[in-house]
Design a protein around this motif. Structure first.
Motif, PDB file in Angstrom:
ATOM      1  N   ARG A  36       0.840  -1.213   0.000  1.00  0.00           N
ATOM      2  CA  ARG A  36       0.000   0.000   0.000  1.00  0.00           C
ATOM      3  C   ARG A  36       0.869   1.254   0.000  1.00  0.00           C
ATOM      4  O   ARG A  36       0.633   2.186  -0.768  1.00  0.00           O
ATOM      5  N   MET A  40       1.864   4.621  -2.866  1.00  0.00           N
ATOM      6  CA  MET A  40       1.729   6.039  -2.525  1.00  0.00           C
ATOM      7  C   MET A  40       3.093   6.714  -2.394  1.00  0.00           C
ATOM      8  O   MET A  40       3.267   7.635  -1.594  1.00  0.00           O
ATOM      9  N   GLU A  49      -2.863   1.582   7.464  1.00  0.00           N
ATOM     10  CA  GLU A  49      -3.454   0.749   6.422  1.00  0.00           C
ATOM     11  C   GLU A  49      -3.159  -0.731   6.583  1.00  0.00           C
ATOM     12  O   GLU A  49      -3.894  -1.562   6.059  1.00  0.00           O
ATOM     13  N   GLY A 329       1.731  10.958  -1.511  1.00  0.00           N
ATOM     14  CA  GLY A 329       0.796   9.957  -2.014  1.00  0.00           C
ATOM     15  C   GLY A 329      -0.645  10.401  -1.892  1.00  0.00           C
ATOM     16  O   GLY A 329      -1.002  11.184  -0.994  1.00  0.00           O
ATOM     17  N   GLN A 331      -4.676   8.685  -1.988  1.00  0.00           N
ATOM     18  CA  GLN A 331      -5.503   7.481  -1.939  1.00  0.00           C
ATOM     19  C   GLN A 331      -6.966   7.860  -2.135  1.00  0.00           C
ATOM     20  O   GLN A 331      -7.471   8.768  -1.470  1.00  0.00           O
ATOM     21  N   TRP A 332      -7.641   7.154  -3.053  1.00  0.00           N
ATOM     22  CA  TRP A 332      -9.047   7.440  -3.368  1.00  0.00           C
ATOM     23  C   TRP A 332      -9.852   6.165  -3.230  1.00  0.00           C
ATOM     24  O   TRP A 332      -9.607   5.186  -3.927  1.00  0.00           O
ATOM     25  N   THR A 339     -10.028   0.698  -3.994  1.00  0.00           N
ATOM     26  CA  THR A 339      -9.254   1.870  -3.573  1.00  0.00           C
ATOM     27  C   THR A 339      -8.094   2.037  -4.536  1.00  0.00           C
ATOM     28  O   THR A 339      -7.374   1.069  -4.837  1.00  0.00           O
ATOM     29  N   ARG A 341      -4.515   4.310  -5.746  1.00  0.00           N
ATOM     30  CA  ARG A 341      -3.425   5.085  -5.153  1.00  0.00           C
ATOM     31  C   ARG A 341      -2.474   5.582  -6.236  1.00  0.00           C
ATOM     32  O   ARG A 341      -2.295   4.949  -7.274  1.00  0.00           O
ATOM     33  N   GLY A 343       1.482   8.074  -6.353  1.00  0.00           N
ATOM     34  CA  GLY A 343       2.467   8.732  -5.511  1.00  0.00           C
ATOM     35  C   GLY A 343       3.705   9.168  -6.262  1.00  0.00           C
ATOM     36  O   GLY A 343       3.930   8.815  -7.430  1.00  0.00           O
ATOM     37  N   SER A 385      -4.039  -6.246  -2.804  1.00  0.00           N
ATOM     38  CA  SER A 385      -3.477  -4.941  -3.136  1.00  0.00           C
ATOM     39  C   SER A 385      -2.332  -5.105  -4.128  1.00  0.00           C
ATOM     40  O   SER A 385      -1.620  -6.119  -4.113  1.00  0.00           O
ATOM     41  N   SER A 387       0.853  -2.761  -6.504  1.00  0.00           N
ATOM     42  CA  SER A 387       1.598  -1.509  -6.645  1.00  0.00           C
ATOM     43  C   SER A 387       2.498  -1.570  -7.861  1.00  0.00           C
ATOM     44  O   SER A 387       2.891  -2.650  -8.320  1.00  0.00           O
TER      45      SER A 387
END
Length: 431
Positions: A36, A40, A49, A329, A331-332, A339, A341, A343, A385, A387
């Motif tokens: 996470r 970000m 988180e 970062g 986050q929405w 969700t 992200r 960054g 999640s 990234s």
């Protein structure tokens, strides 16, 4: 073999982390800890988180509930080094590091002990350096050689693993503190540096010949602490801070002729402060400032030009400067299940041109990182999640150390370069 060494070698996750050693982004620290946070730009000190608080902010663990987080990053650094304009033309050339893909696992577990206290553990790779250059077509006057005039492939492999048991406590409904015991383990090897091991035809570089190169993996242990604070100042603003003093590590005995202070390679002190602003329930903006004090570790921070033998007290190092890192970062929470992200991470470059030769081995030259990520809630208790990180090519150039060894202009100029990509995936389960 020490008891700690046996313990780490018997831990499957530790074994996976030991196999994954090229993390260099902010110097040799990662740009973030946890999938996470990586999405970000690494911003995390005021976020709650996941159970990666032992790496980010111990005070945040008491806010995340009982949970398990397991993740993996596929990290790809592309590094190369070039020498040009050398007075001895056979020293000119370019090589690419052959090690290009690494798996970097992460693990976190947290258990609530009532409503105001939690006990957990975070296991993470604190950082690392890895290069593996082929011998190439260089010739230092005595036949074929690698770029630093040794024989065979040239490179290093450094890994730092931390196991962080973490206690976190709510002082009241707005403020918490936490502490992580940092159990550190390092392994390191170097190869292809025969020219610096008092080889015939070269100056006596080291005070401990036979302890410079090609000695396999050496291991080192140490204990440290990370302290953290988190404050929810209002419904929309949270602040956080975390500090880890320098962790004293046992020496790399097999490389006491390479690293300053008889093989000493401590983990530098570092601290982070930051905030998380939530203007609407769906949007959070996080901003961290981090300081990493590489100069406090002689083998990393001492200039390579120090007039002392390799391995001596106060001897030459990689010349890394202290760096400042800014992590931003967003986050929405797009839906109840998704969700998103994004960054940006910007850090100073610890490597300067006057130390470029030593940093052919450790080109930690990155400055900018662009990131994105997501989380998908499959159910009330399980979440996936991901990234992505992209770091554009960065380079540092300077005069070769061989100009001082072989004569003015003999070694010409050297350039090191690196670019990076990383893709991560994690699974989380809430209890």
């Amino acid at each position: 073999m020490t008891r700690w060494n046996r313990t780490f070698k018997l831990t499957p996750l530790a074994a996976l982390l030991l196999a994954s050693s090229a993390f260099a982004t902010n110097g040799y620290f990662p740009h973030g800890y946890g999938i996470r946070a990586k999405g970000m730009g690494g911003a995390s000190v005021a976020m709650t988180e996941d159970s990666m608080g032992g790496a980010n902010n111990p005070a945040g663990m008491v806010w995340v509930g009982s949970r398990l987080d397991v993740g993996m990053d596929l990290f790809s650094p592309r590094r190369d080094a070039t020498r040009s304009d050398a007075g001895f033309p056979t020293l000119n050339g370019s090589v690419d590091s052959q090690s290009k893909t690494f798996l970097v696992p992460e693990f976190g577990y947290n258990r609530m002990l009532g409503s105001d206290m939690s006990l957990g553990v975070t296991v993470y790779g604190n950082g690392g350096m890895n290069t593996n250059y082929p011998q190439g077509d260089f010739n230092c006057g005595g036949g074929p050689a690698n770029m630093l005039c040794g024989s065979g492939n040239l490179g290093v492999d450094l890994m730092q693993l931390i196991v962080a048991p973490t206690l976190s406590y709510k002082l009241n409904s707005q403020h918490s503190v936490g502490a992580s015991l940092l159990l550190g383990f390092q392994q390191f090897k170097a190869y292809g540096l025969q020219a610096f091991d008092n080889a015939p035809g070269f100056p006596a570089f080291t005070g401990a010949p036979g302890s410079v190169t090609n000695n396999g993996y050496a291991h080192s242990n140490g204990v440290g602490i990370r302290l953290g604070y988190l404050g929810r100042l209002s419904d929309s603003l949270t602040v956080g801070a975390a500090f880890a003093p320098k962790m004293n590590m046992s020496r790399f005995e097999e490389y006491k002729g390479l690293f300053a202070d008889n093989g000493d390679f401590d983990i530098p002190s570092h601290y982070t402060i930051g905030l998380a602003f939530t203007p609407t329930p769906a949007v959070t903006v996080a901003l961290d400032y981090q300081r990493i004090n590489y100069s406090g570790v002689g083998s990393v921070g001492n200039p390579s030009s120090v007039q002392a033998p390799l391995g001596a007290p106060g001897g030459p190092g990689f010349g890394w400067k202290d760096i400042n890192v800014v992590k931003l970062g967003v986050q929405w929470r797009a839906t109840s299940s998704w969700t998103l992200r994004a960054g940006y991470n910007r850090g100073d470059n610890p490597v300067h041109g006057e130390d470029v030769t030593f940093n052919i081995l450790a080109p930690g030259v990155m400055k900018q990182h662009y990131t994105g990520g997501f989380s998908w809630a499959m159910s009330a208790s399980d979440e996936i999640s991901g990234s992505l990180m992209l770091a554009p090519r960065q380079s540092v150039a300077g005069s070769s150390l061989f100009n001082a060894v072989l004569g003015p202009g003999a070694g010409g100029n050297e350039t090191v370069r690196m670019r990076q990509t990383a893709i991560g995936l994690a699974w989380s389960h809430k209890f």
